[in-house]
Design a protein around this motif. Structure first.
Motif, PDB file in Angstrom:
ATOM      1  N   LEU A  13       0.841  -1.197   0.000  1.00  0.00           N
ATOM      2  CA  LEU A  13       0.000   0.000   0.000  1.00  0.00           C
ATOM      3  C   LEU A  13       0.875   1.247   0.000  1.00  0.00           C
ATOM      4  O   LEU A  13       0.609   2.207  -0.698  1.00  0.00           O
ATOM      5  CB  LEU A  13      -0.923  -0.012   1.223  1.00  0.00           C
ATOM      6  N   LEU A  14       1.935   1.204   0.786  1.00  0.00           N
ATOM      7  CA  LEU A  14       2.818   2.361   0.870  1.00  0.00           C
ATOM      8  C   LEU A  14       3.553   2.583  -0.443  1.00  0.00           C
ATOM      9  O   LEU A  14       3.928   3.679  -0.786  1.00  0.00           O
ATOM     10  CB  LEU A  14       3.847   2.164   1.985  1.00  0.00           C
ATOM     11  N   LEU A  15       3.791   1.496  -1.171  1.00  0.00           N
ATOM     12  CA  LEU A  15       4.645   1.577  -2.346  1.00  0.00           C
ATOM     13  C   LEU A  15       3.854   1.693  -3.642  1.00  0.00           C
ATOM     14  O   LEU A  15       4.424   1.649  -4.712  1.00  0.00           O
ATOM     15  CB  LEU A  15       5.539   0.337  -2.431  1.00  0.00           C
ATOM     16  N   THR A  16       2.523   1.832  -3.534  1.00  0.00           N
ATOM     17  CA  THR A  16       1.726   1.803  -4.770  1.00  0.00           C
ATOM     18  C   THR A  16       2.236   2.800  -5.789  1.00  0.00           C
ATOM     19  O   THR A  16       2.165   2.545  -6.980  1.00  0.00           O
ATOM     20  CB  THR A  16       0.240   2.083  -4.492  1.00  0.00           C
ATOM     21  N   GLY A  17       2.808   3.889  -5.342  1.00  0.00           N
ATOM     22  CA  GLY A  17       3.300   4.915  -6.275  1.00  0.00           C
ATOM     23  C   GLY A  17       4.384   4.382  -7.195  1.00  0.00           C
ATOM     24  O   GLY A  17       4.473   4.763  -8.364  1.00  0.00           O
ATOM     25  N   CYS A  18       5.208   3.494  -6.681  1.00  0.00           N
ATOM     26  CA  CYS A  18       6.308   3.021  -7.524  1.00  0.00           C
ATOM     27  C   CYS A  18       6.075   1.597  -7.997  1.00  0.00           C
ATOM     28  O   CYS A  18       6.959   0.953  -8.523  1.00  0.00           O
ATOM     29  CB  CYS A  18       7.656   3.141  -6.818  1.00  0.00           C
ATOM     30  N   ALA A  19       4.862   1.095  -7.818  1.00  0.00           N
ATOM     31  CA  ALA A  19       4.595  -0.274  -8.225  1.00  0.00           C
ATOM     32  C   ALA A  19       4.061  -0.341  -9.650  1.00  0.00           C
ATOM     33  O   ALA A  19       3.530  -1.333 -10.080  1.00  0.00           O
ATOM     34  CB  ALA A  19       3.608  -0.935  -7.276  1.00  0.00           C
ATOM     35  N   SER A  20       4.251   0.763 -10.407  1.00  0.00           N
ATOM     36  CA  SER A  20       3.690   0.827 -11.746  1.00  0.00           C
ATOM     37  C   SER A  20       4.344  -0.191 -12.688  1.00  0.00           C
ATOM     38  O   SER A  20       3.796  -0.515 -13.724  1.00  0.00           O
ATOM     39  CB  SER A  20       3.856   2.226 -12.315  1.00  0.00           C
ATOM     40  N   THR A  21       5.520  -0.683 -12.316  1.00  0.00           N
ATOM     41  CA  THR A  21       6.195  -1.664 -13.162  1.00  0.00           C
ATOM     42  C   THR A  21       5.663  -3.063 -12.880  1.00  0.00           C
ATOM     43  O   THR A  21       6.232  -4.028 -13.324  1.00  0.00           O
ATOM     44  CB  THR A  21       7.713  -1.680 -12.912  1.00  0.00           C
ATOM     45  N   GLY A  22       4.583  -3.178 -12.111  1.00  0.00           N
ATOM     46  CA  GLY A  22       3.994  -4.466 -11.730  1.00  0.00           C
ATOM     47  C   GLY A  22       4.033  -5.502 -12.826  1.00  0.00           C
ATOM     48  O   GLY A  22       4.711  -5.357 -13.801  1.00  0.00           O
ATOM     49  N   GLY A  23       3.306  -6.555 -12.712  1.00  0.00           N
ATOM     50  CA  GLY A  23       3.396  -7.611 -13.689  1.00  0.00           C
ATOM     51  C   GLY A  23       4.391  -8.646 -13.238  1.00  0.00           C
ATOM     52  O   GLY A  23       4.612  -8.812 -12.046  1.00  0.00           O
ATOM     53  N   VAL A  24       4.985  -9.322 -14.187  1.00  0.00           N
ATOM     54  CA  VAL A  24       5.908 -10.402 -13.853  1.00  0.00           C
ATOM     55  C   VAL A  24       7.344  -9.944 -14.088  1.00  0.00           C
ATOM     56  O   VAL A  24       7.648  -9.311 -15.092  1.00  0.00           O
ATOM     57  CB  VAL A  24       5.601 -11.660 -14.695  1.00  0.00           C
ATOM     58  N   VAL A  25       8.194 -10.242 -13.124  1.00  0.00           N
ATOM     59  CA  VAL A  25       9.607  -9.874 -13.221  1.00  0.00           C
ATOM     60  C   VAL A  25      10.435 -11.152 -13.331  1.00  0.00           C
ATOM     61  O   VAL A  25      10.233 -12.103 -12.573  1.00  0.00           O
ATOM     62  CB  VAL A  25      10.042  -9.056 -11.986  1.00  0.00           C
ATOM     63  N   ALA A  26      11.348 -11.169 -14.306  1.00  0.00           N
ATOM     64  CA  ALA A  26      12.219 -12.334 -14.514  1.00  0.00           C
ATOM     65  C   ALA A  26      13.611 -12.028 -13.998  1.00  0.00           C
ATOM     66  O   ALA A  26      14.135 -10.931 -14.187  1.00  0.00           O
ATOM     67  CB  ALA A  26      12.275 -12.677 -15.998  1.00  0.00           C
ATOM     68  N   GLU A 133       0.853  -8.919 -18.560  1.00  0.00           N
ATOM     69  CA  GLU A 133       1.443  -8.610 -19.855  1.00  0.00           C
ATOM     70  C   GLU A 133       2.610  -9.550 -20.141  1.00  0.00           C
ATOM     71  O   GLU A 133       3.370  -9.910 -19.243  1.00  0.00           O
ATOM     72  CB  GLU A 133       1.940  -7.153 -19.864  1.00  0.00           C
ATOM     73  N   ASP A 134       2.735  -9.944 -21.417  1.00  0.00           N
ATOM     74  CA  ASP A 134       3.905 -10.736 -21.810  1.00  0.00           C
ATOM     75  C   ASP A 134       5.160  -9.909 -21.567  1.00  0.00           C
ATOM     76  O   ASP A 134       5.136  -8.681 -21.628  1.00  0.00           O
ATOM     77  CB  ASP A 134       3.818 -11.087 -23.306  1.00  0.00           C
ATOM     78  N   ILE A 135       6.275 -10.588 -21.270  1.00  0.00           N
ATOM     79  CA  ILE A 135       7.528  -9.845 -21.114  1.00  0.00           C
ATOM     80  C   ILE A 135       8.582 -10.427 -22.062  1.00  0.00           C
ATOM     81  O   ILE A 135       8.609 -11.635 -22.313  1.00  0.00           O
ATOM     82  CB  ILE A 135       8.071  -9.863 -19.666  1.00  0.00           C
ATOM     83  N   THR A 136       9.423  -9.548 -22.599  1.00  0.00           N
ATOM     84  CA  THR A 136      10.520  -9.979 -23.458  1.00  0.00           C
ATOM     85  C   THR A 136      11.843  -9.662 -22.743  1.00  0.00           C
ATOM     86  O   THR A 136      12.037  -8.530 -22.285  1.00  0.00           O
ATOM     87  CB  THR A 136      10.463  -9.252 -24.815  1.00  0.00           C
ATOM     88  N   VAL A 137      12.686 -10.654 -22.604  1.00  0.00           N
ATOM     89  CA  VAL A 137      13.953 -10.471 -21.911  1.00  0.00           C
ATOM     90  C   VAL A 137      15.090 -10.707 -22.905  1.00  0.00           C
ATOM     91  O   VAL A 137      15.165 -11.762 -23.544  1.00  0.00           O
ATOM     92  CB  VAL A 137      14.083 -11.442 -20.720  1.00  0.00           C
ATOM     93  N   ASP A 138      15.975  -9.692 -23.041  1.00  0.00           N
ATOM     94  CA  ASP A 138      17.150  -9.810 -23.915  1.00  0.00           C
ATOM     95  C   ASP A 138      18.339 -10.298 -23.097  1.00  0.00           C
ATOM     96  O   ASP A 138      18.346 -10.221 -21.861  1.00  0.00           O
ATOM     97  CB  ASP A 138      17.513  -8.436 -24.501  1.00  0.00           C
ATOM     98  N   GLY A 139      19.349 -10.742 -23.779  1.00  0.00           N
ATOM     99  CA  GLY A 139      20.628 -11.045 -23.124  1.00  0.00           C
ATOM    100  C   GLY A 139      20.569 -12.256 -22.211  1.00  0.00           C
ATOM    101  O   GLY A 139      21.275 -12.321 -21.212  1.00  0.00           O
ATOM    102  N   ILE A 140      19.736 -13.235 -22.566  1.00  0.00           N
ATOM    103  CA  ILE A 140      19.718 -14.480 -21.784  1.00  0.00           C
ATOM    104  C   ILE A 140      20.884 -15.333 -22.272  1.00  0.00           C
ATOM    105  O   ILE A 140      20.947 -15.728 -23.431  1.00  0.00           O
ATOM    106  CB  ILE A 140      18.378 -15.224 -21.953  1.00  0.00           C
ATOM    107  N   VAL A 141      21.823 -15.598 -21.375  1.00  0.00           N
ATOM    108  CA  VAL A 141      23.100 -16.196 -21.797  1.00  0.00           C
ATOM    109  C   VAL A 141      22.998 -17.716 -21.798  1.00  0.00           C
ATOM    110  O   VAL A 141      22.339 -18.323 -20.947  1.00  0.00           O
ATOM    111  CB  VAL A 141      24.243 -15.690 -20.892  1.00  0.00           C
ATOM    112  N   ALA A 142      23.675 -18.317 -22.774  1.00  0.00           N
ATOM    113  CA  ALA A 142      23.710 -19.784 -22.881  1.00  0.00           C
ATOM    114  C   ALA A 142      24.847 -20.320 -22.032  1.00  0.00           C
ATOM    115  O   ALA A 142      26.002 -19.919 -22.181  1.00  0.00           O
ATOM    116  CB  ALA A 142      23.899 -20.193 -24.340  1.00  0.00           C
ATOM    117  N   LYS A 143      24.518 -21.217 -21.107  1.00  0.00           N
ATOM    118  CA  LYS A 143      25.509 -21.787 -20.192  1.00  0.00           C
ATOM    119  C   LYS A 143      25.732 -23.262 -20.521  1.00  0.00           C
ATOM    120  O   LYS A 143      24.764 -23.998 -20.744  1.00  0.00           O
ATOM    121  CB  LYS A 143      24.989 -21.707 -18.751  1.00  0.00           C
TER     122      LYS A 143
END
Lengths: 161, 398
Positions: A13-26, A133-143
């Motif tokens: 609740l306190l952080l709602t102002g900066c939670a605009s990036t919500g969604g899924v984080v990888a 929302e779908d997310i696109t992640v660049d720079g996923i390294v092959a190990k």
């Protein structure tokens, strides 16, 4: 633990102002290198997906330039053997929770690779979700990696789709 | 696997502070302090990002692995860059005490323990990749010295990863991760493990002792000083080497059986320093400047002609190096003779102007040569450090 959870529930609740990036984080994403692969080769993407929304989200699939087919897979015991299979209806990430994609567990399976995926190469992957929302992640390294009792290069592997 | 991230961490922190609250009595506080003391090494972190690679301008750690690789025949500059992408990310995570990506045993990331690793390149790499034009000034294979008894299994190499930490388990696990990510590109040529003191044995900044008993590393440029910068860190030449340095590595075997037959005064004359505290024979403290002209009443030099510190003393300004020697202990034979010595490392801007003149004097006359034998040798050019999303040696392989 319940008390602590209630305590921390006030923070969003306190952080709602900066939670605009919500969604899924990888986080900490990587893909297993697949240098011996030819057309039709396979590999998988691993890492942590965190659902920062207030409702459940379902990982249903994805896209990447290097693979013809992308599926959400799980490892599961079938007839006394660990086998890999597509998860019916996708992988649910409960609200506010994280899931770990890891060798020997759930993973984003890349099939019908269009080229070798060499160690240290980077790819871009789009994760498709229901409920976020779908997310696109660049720079996923092959190990270069072994483990998880998976053998993507074995012709004997059975796929129970 | 599902976890309530953040909530879980918050819960753990709350539980920990609760425990501290309960133990607020005097006895509890002292127990807590003791517990902190027992695990202080785990939390100490070196700095990975910066103008220089880490593990050089740093008080020596407890244990080390030097791993040299030869690249596979088909490896190109583009392959090297992919290798460096993996190593840069791995080293950043390991330095922070975190598991590398794809770590099959992440539970072994038990603490930073001042883990460091830096990468360097031997002259052979430059010729294999046709990168001779990128060779730094004053960087070349060493000439053969008369005192050398070099063995192939301890010498040369295309690429070096020099790993160190304050804990042997952290070192072993970090080494495994870095080597695993190197295997698509190279094979292991040699690995040389070594050690110094455990954390807490020697105050920071104090010189440690080698297995001959000598205080080893005296008269080094001081860490963090402008003197250190001017002796070690390169600030011109090809872009990739700026902020880097040149390493001379020598595996030096010690003949402890014959060394131990000497009495203390003889041992001290061989070096020119007191065994007790490393002070020059003409002084009281380790930091005292040796008086190379001082004579006994009978006319003999106090620091003899053959003494190591006389031969090693700079004859020209600039003939200085930064030494960071680890010890090695490779077991013993059936007569109980120990196979021990130094993984001797010297860092400098220019090998031809700094290390070589010193080594030529030591080769000609240094009584210490009777008890020390170089059995391994290699030189590596160490690229500068990285910031943000840069890769190690990116400018060399792009």
């Amino acid at each position: 633990m319940r008390k602590i959870s209630l305590l921390f529930l006030t923070i969003p609740l306190l952080l709602t102002g900066c939670a605009s990036t919500g969604g899924v984080v990888a986080e900490d994403l990587w893909v297993k290198s697949s240098e011996m692969s030819m057309q039709g080769g396979m590999t998988a993407v691993y890492g942590t997906l965190t659902n920062n929304t207030q409702q459940d989200v379902v990982l249903v699939g994805g896209e990447t330039e290097i693979a013809g087919v992308v599926e959400v897979h799980e490892m599961t015991m079938i007839g006394g053997e660990m086998k890999m299979q597509e998860i019916d209806g996708g992988l649910t990430i409960p609200a506010g929770m994280s899931i770990v994609l890891e060798p020997g567990g759930n993973h984003l399976m890349l099939m019908m690779l269009t080229d070798d995926l060499e160690a240290g190469e980077e790819i871009s992957v789009t994760f498709d979700f229901d409920g976020a929302e779908d997310i696109t992640v660049d720079g996923i390294v092959a190990k270069p990696a072994e483990g998880g009792d998976e053998d993507y290069h074995s012709g004997e592997m059975e796929m129970d789709n | 696997m599902v976890s309530r991230r953040g909530f879980l961490a918050g819960g753990a922190a709350a539980a920990a502070s609760g425990a501290v609250g309960i133990a607020a009595g005097a006895a509890g506080a002292s127990l807590a302090a003791e517990a902190d003391l027992e695990t202080f090494a785990a939390s100490r972190q070196a700095e990975f990002y910066g103008p220089h690679q880490s593990g050089i301008e740093l008080d020596i750690q407890a244990v080390t692995n030097m791993v040299a690789f030869d690249i596979k025949e088909s490896v190109t500059k583009a392959d090297m860059l992919r290798w460096m992408r993996l190593l840069t990310d791995d080293i950043a995570r390991l330095t922070a005490g975190e598991p590398v990506l794809a770590d099959p045993a992440p539970e072994l990331a038990i603490g930073a323990a001042r883990f460091t690793a830096y990468v360097g390149f031997g002259p052979s790499l430059f010729s294999k990749l046709g990168l001779e034009a990128q060779m730094p000034e004053g960087f070349a294979e060493l000439p053969a010295f008369g005192v050398d008894q070099l063995q192939e299994r301890y010498s040369a190499g295309d690429v070096l990863i020099h790993i160190a930490a304050d804990d042997p388990v952290v070192l072993a696990h970090g080494t495994r991760g870095l080597v695993r990510d190197s295997m698509p590109f190279a094979s292991v040529r040699w690995v040389q493990p070594g050690f110094a003191h455990s954390p807490g044995m020697i105050p920071a900044g104090l010189t440690h002792r080698n297995l001959m008993g000598q205080v080893d590393g005296t008269a080094n440029p001081e860490l963090g000083s402008s003197d250190f910068d001017s002796v070690v860190w390169i600030n011109d030449g090809p872009e990739w080497i700026k902020g880097g340095t040149l390493l001379v590595f020598r595996r030096i075997a010690m003949q402890l059986d014959t060394w131990d037959q000497l009495g203390t005064p003889s041992k001290e004359e061989v070096i020119g320093r007191k065994l007790s505290n490393g002070a020059p024979l003409t002084g009281e403290r380790e930091t005292d400047v040796p008086d190379l002209g001082a004579r006994h009443p009978n006319g003999l030099l106090v620091i003899p002609e053959f003494a190591h510190i006389r031969r090693a003393a700079p004859q020209e300004s600039g003939e200085r190096i930064f030494r960071r020697p680890f010890s090695y202990d490779n077991g013993m034979n059936e007569r109980g003779s120990m196979d021990v010595g130094l993984l001797w490392t010297a860092y400098q801007r220019d090998i031809s102007k700094q290390y070589l003149p010193i080594q030529r004097r030591l080769e000609q006359l240094d009584l210490l040569n009777q008890w020390t034998v170089p059995i391994g040798s290699a030189v590596f050019a160490i690229p500068g450090g990285v910031q943000g999303s840069e890769l190690l040696a990116e400018a060399l392989f792009s």
